[in-house]
Design an enzyme around this catalytic site. Structure first.
Site, PDB file in Angstrom:
ATOM      1  N   ARG A 123      -4.078  10.424   3.386  1.00 33.86           N
ATOM      2  CA  ARG A 123      -2.776  10.941   3.793  1.00 33.86           C
ATOM      3  C   ARG A 123      -1.872  11.120   2.562  1.00 33.86           C
ATOM      4  NH1 ARG A 123      -0.950  13.772   7.661  1.00 33.86           N
ATOM      5  NH2 ARG A 123       1.272  13.633   7.849  1.00 33.86           N
ATOM      6  N   ARG A 129      -9.504   0.258   3.455  1.00 31.29           N
ATOM      7  CA  ARG A 129      -8.632   1.184   2.732  1.00 31.29           C
ATOM      8  C   ARG A 129      -7.218   0.642   2.609  1.00 31.29           C
ATOM      9  NH1 ARG A 129     -10.771   7.140   2.851  1.00 31.29           N
ATOM     10  NH2 ARG A 129     -12.871   6.521   2.287  1.00 31.29           N
ATOM     11  N   ASP A 132       3.330   0.727  12.202  1.00 31.85           N
ATOM     12  CA  ASP A 132       2.102   0.199  11.602  1.00 31.85           C
ATOM     13  C   ASP A 132       1.815  -1.248  12.020  1.00 31.85           C
ATOM     14  OD1 ASP A 132       1.654   2.604  10.404  1.00 31.85           O
ATOM     15  OD2 ASP A 132       2.152   1.973   8.368  1.00 31.85           O
ATOM     16  N   ARG A 150       0.061  15.351  13.037  1.00 32.53           N
ATOM     17  CA  ARG A 150       0.823  14.812  11.906  1.00 32.53           C
ATOM     18  C   ARG A 150       1.169  15.966  10.964  1.00 32.53           C
ATOM     19  NH1 ARG A 150      -1.822   9.385   9.594  1.00 32.53           N
ATOM     20  NH2 ARG A 150       0.303   9.029   8.854  1.00 32.53           N
ATOM     21  N   PRO A 151       2.128  16.796  11.374  1.00 33.15           N
ATOM     22  CA  PRO A 151       2.458  17.970  10.555  1.00 33.15           C
ATOM     23  C   PRO A 151       3.137  17.580   9.243  1.00 33.15           C
ATOM     24  CG  PRO A 151       3.990  17.759  12.397  1.00 33.15           C
ATOM     25  CD  PRO A 151       2.982  16.663  12.551  1.00 33.15           C
ATOM     26  N   LYS A 186       0.828  -1.215   0.000  1.00 37.72           N
ATOM     27  CA  LYS A 186       0.000   0.000   0.000  1.00 37.72           C
ATOM     28  C   LYS A 186       0.859   1.261   0.000  1.00 37.72           C
ATOM     29  CE  LYS A 186      -2.733   2.660   3.308  1.00 37.72           C
ATOM     30  NZ  LYS A 186      -1.637   3.479   3.837  1.00 37.72           N
ATOM     31  N   ASN A 187       1.817   1.335   0.907  1.00 40.34           N
ATOM     32  CA  ASN A 187       2.536   2.596   1.061  1.00 40.34           C
ATOM     33  C   ASN A 187       3.537   2.857  -0.068  1.00 40.34           C
ATOM     34  OD1 ASN A 187       1.023   3.283   3.241  1.00 40.34           O
ATOM     35  ND2 ASN A 187       2.578   2.819   4.780  1.00 40.34           N
ATOM     36  N   CYS A 223      -5.358   8.713   9.074  1.00 41.92           N
ATOM     37  CA  CYS A 223      -5.650   8.237  10.426  1.00 41.92           C
ATOM     38  C   CYS A 223      -5.159   9.246  11.434  1.00 41.92           C
ATOM     39  CB  CYS A 223      -4.963   6.889  10.669  1.00 41.92           C
ATOM     40  SG  CYS A 223      -5.580   5.585   9.603  1.00 41.92           S
TER      41      CYS A 223
HETATM   42  C1  UD1 Z   1       3.822   7.007   6.541  1.00 40.29           C
HETATM   43  C2  UD1 Z   1       2.804   5.915   6.322  1.00 40.29           C
HETATM   44  C3  UD1 Z   1       2.240   5.438   7.651  1.00 40.29           C
HETATM   45  C4  UD1 Z   1       3.340   5.069   8.625  1.00 40.29           C
HETATM   46  C5  UD1 Z   1       4.406   6.147   8.705  1.00 40.29           C
HETATM   47  C6  UD1 Z   1       5.612   5.727   9.532  1.00 40.29           C
HETATM   48  C7  UD1 Z   1       1.839   6.464   4.169  1.00 40.29           C
HETATM   49  C8  UD1 Z   1       0.687   6.984   3.406  1.00 40.29           C
HETATM   50  N1  UD1 Z   1       1.724   6.434   5.489  1.00 40.29           N
HETATM   51  O1  UD1 Z   1       3.136   8.094   7.141  1.00 40.29           O
HETATM   52  O2  UD1 Z   1       1.441   4.292   7.383  1.00 40.29           O
HETATM   53  O3  UD1 Z   1       2.772   4.916   9.902  1.00 40.29           O
HETATM   54  O4  UD1 Z   1       4.860   6.510   7.394  1.00 40.29           O
HETATM   55  O5  UD1 Z   1       6.157   4.554   9.028  1.00 40.29           O
HETATM   56  O6  UD1 Z   1       2.822   6.031   3.602  1.00 40.29           O
HETATM   57  N2  UD1 Z   1       6.511  14.298  10.976  1.00 40.29           N
HETATM   58  C9  UD1 Z   1       6.748  15.633  11.239  1.00 40.29           C
HETATM   59  N3  UD1 Z   1       6.802  16.494  10.172  1.00 40.29           N
HETATM   60  C10 UD1 Z   1       6.623  16.084   8.893  1.00 40.29           C
HETATM   61  C11 UD1 Z   1       6.394  14.718   8.639  1.00 40.29           C
HETATM   62  C12 UD1 Z   1       6.349  13.856   9.697  1.00 40.29           C
HETATM   63  O7  UD1 Z   1       6.890  16.039  12.386  1.00 40.29           O
HETATM   64  O8  UD1 Z   1       6.671  16.907   7.980  1.00 40.29           O
HETATM   65  C13 UD1 Z   1       6.453  13.340  12.093  1.00 40.29           C
HETATM   66  C14 UD1 Z   1       5.117  12.618  12.187  1.00 40.29           C
HETATM   67  O9  UD1 Z   1       4.161  13.362  12.915  1.00 40.29           O
HETATM   68  C15 UD1 Z   1       5.519  11.336  12.879  1.00 40.29           C
HETATM   69  C16 UD1 Z   1       6.917  11.070  12.307  1.00 40.29           C
HETATM   70  O10 UD1 Z   1       7.394  12.315  11.833  1.00 40.29           O
HETATM   71  O11 UD1 Z   1       5.610  11.530  14.255  1.00 40.29           O
HETATM   72  C17 UD1 Z   1       6.989  10.071  11.193  1.00 40.29           C
HETATM   73  O12 UD1 Z   1       6.047  10.436  10.210  1.00 40.29           O
HETATM   74  P1  UD1 Z   1       6.206   9.996   8.685  1.00 40.29           P
HETATM   75  O13 UD1 Z   1       7.295   8.986   8.591  1.00 40.29           O
HETATM   76  O14 UD1 Z   1       6.308  11.230   7.859  1.00 40.29           O
HETATM   77  O15 UD1 Z   1       4.819   9.301   8.414  1.00 40.29           O
HETATM   78  P2  UD1 Z   1       3.805   9.518   7.231  1.00 40.29           P
HETATM   79  O16 UD1 Z   1       4.568   9.782   5.965  1.00 40.29           O
HETATM   80  O17 UD1 Z   1       2.742  10.468   7.622  1.00 40.29           O
END
Ligand code: UD1
Length: 429
Positions: free
Chosen positions: A93, A399, A307, A122-123, A22-23, A117
């Site tokens: 997302r 999803r 996850d 989640r910035p 998926k990702n 989710c």
């Molecule tokens: C992706 C995955 C999600 C998985 C996550 C971590 C998708 C669509 N989703 O989510 O299933 O749980 O990776 O393996 O692929 N963060 C910031 N600033 C940013 C981006 C992230 O502070 O700009 C923080 C997030 O809040 C979180 C951490 O960094 O605490 C990791 O987030 P990130 O790896 O970016 O996750 P996603 O890409 O949202």
């Protein structure tokens, strides 16, 4: 409301095949916007997040041909910068990848803020930092993200991510692929789907090096051409079935996996007393009775995946002793614990730490899927519980898991999808 009804207590037996990741798919589909020519994508998971992203691409003018369930051909040669189906974008997302792909293709972007989710804050500041370093101006206003470039294109730069972010790493790779010059991403995430995205882009003519390490270099190219690409198997889907077998008992062969991607999960399950035997592209999982308690800490890859945290925590509810789980990625990923308590679990949560005292048995109850992986965890709880469990809000689960009910039924589980006339909408991770 649609629901899953499970009569628990049956061990799982047999073999199932894992779908595409998926990702990886949810990044590769938006990245197709960069390609002029026909892209044939194979091993696409049949899940609603993928459907929505394909519909968004169609909204931007791409031709999308769904050939069979898992193969799709996309021709984005004639796309234009137009308003996208924003109501779909804001549900998922992964729509944040359109910031990178629109900037790479059009030199400008307009997307909604991503949905997904709710695991607490989640910035997307690291995505913005990356695009800004590549020369874009980015403004977030009224739920939309607007990005622009002064001369219609991005320019290579050096970016040090303050946080190891999967999404930001992939988004910057996508954007920089068609920028001018060299981009270096330091403190990059290393998940298997990042390597898959890089392999996809490279097979279409991009020049991405070092994916899978913490330093990724992207040398921008003028154009990407069409081609055929097959997406890797889903690490988390495989891990979910492995954990289901560990918790419910039985013996399951899980086919179409890359065992190396599963090592962090296999190692934890072995520590819990489960037999895991790796084949070339399969793993065999055999339960050996009651699970042993363990400590788990979620971390970016190659650490234990966040996850998989809800699924493994649920299995630990039945272990012979006390386990400690530490969530190292998100600040609020334990909402589902309330649902487990309804089934008789003995769990307490303090900040990012959950203490789980194993109980002899869980009892069937009416529970809800709080999000995608928490929903999968409820299914695992239901498979183990005495009596009947019904799970609502299953749109979250659908999803991210292709044919979840059918695959579990093939393993002998007593699970049915009870349909209702008016399905609800929601957002996935
Ligand atoms: C992706 C995955 C999600 C998985 C996550 C971590 C998708 C669509 N989703 O989510 O299933 O749980 O990776 O393996 O692929 N963060 C910031 N600033 C940013 C981006 C992230 O502070 O700009 C923080 C997030 O809040 C979180 C951490 O960094 O605490 C990791 O987030 P990130 O790896 O970016 O996750 P996603 O890409 O949202």
């Amino acid at each position: 409301m649609d629901k899953y009804v499970i009569r628990g207590g049956r061990p799982l037996q047999g073999a199932i095949s894992i779908s595409g990741a998926k990702n990886a798919a949810v990044a590769i589909i938006p990245a197709v916007l960069l390609v002029e020519g026909v892209c044939r994508l194979e091993n696409i998971p049949q899940i609603s997040d993928v459907d929505m992203l394909l519909t968004i691409l169609e909204g931007l003018g791409a031709k999308v041909d769904r050939l069979d369930g898992s193969t799709v051909e996309i021709d984005a040669t004639d796309v234009h910068f137009v308003d996208a189906p924003y109501e779909l974008m804001q549900k998922i997302r992964a729509s944040y990848y359109f910031i990178g792909s629109m900037l790479g293709r059009f030199g400008m972007a307009k997307t909604t803020m991503p949905g997904g989710c709710n695991f607490g804050l989640r910035p997307i500041d690291q995505h913005v930092k990356g695009m800004t370093a590549l020369g874009a101006t980015v403004e977030i206003k009224d739920g939309f993200v607007y990005a622009n470039t002064p001369d219609g294109m991005l320019h290579g730069s050096k970016i040090y991510l303050d946080k190891v972010s999967v999404g930001a790493t992939m988004n910057i790779i996508i954007a920089a692929s068609r920028g001018r010059g060299r981009t270096i991403i330091e403190n990059a995430a290393r998940e298997p789907h990042i390597v898959d995205l890089a392999n996809f882009l490279n097979s279409m003519g991009a020049d991405v090096r070092g994916a899978g390490t913490d330093t990724v270099k992207v040398y921008g190219v003028d154009r990407l051409h069409g081609g055929t690409y097959s997406i890797i198997p889903d690490q988390i889907e495989a891990g979910t079935y492995m954990t289901a077998c560990a918790a419910a008992g039985g013996e399951v062969r899980i086919l179409n996996v890359i065992p190396r991607h599963l090592e962090c999960i296999s190692a934890k399950l072995r520590e819990m007393g489960v037999t895991v035997v790796e084949g070339e592209d399969s793993v065999l999982v055999r339960s050996n009775g009651r699970l042993r308690p363990v400590s788990v800490k979620t971390l970016p890859y190659p650490g234990f995946p966040t996850d998989m945290q809800p699924q493994v925590s649920t299995a630990l509810c039945l272990a012979g002793g006390t386990s400690m789980v530490t969530e190292g990625v998100y600040d609020n990923r334990y909402k589902y614990m309330n649902e487990l308590r309804k089934m008789g679990a003995d769990v307490s949560v303090d900040g990012c730490v959950a203490v789980i005292n194993g109980v002899e048995a869980l009892n069937g109850a009416e529970v809800k899927a709080c999000d995608l992986r928490a929903g999968a965890a409820m299914v695992i709880a239901g498979l183990c519980a005495q009596g009947e469990t019904s799970i609502v809000d299953i749109h979250y689960i659908e999803r991210g898991y292709e044919n979840f009910v059918g695959k579990l039924q093939a393993l002998g589980a007593d699970i049915t999808h009870v349909k209702d006339e008016a399905p609800a909408a929601a957002a996935a991770e």
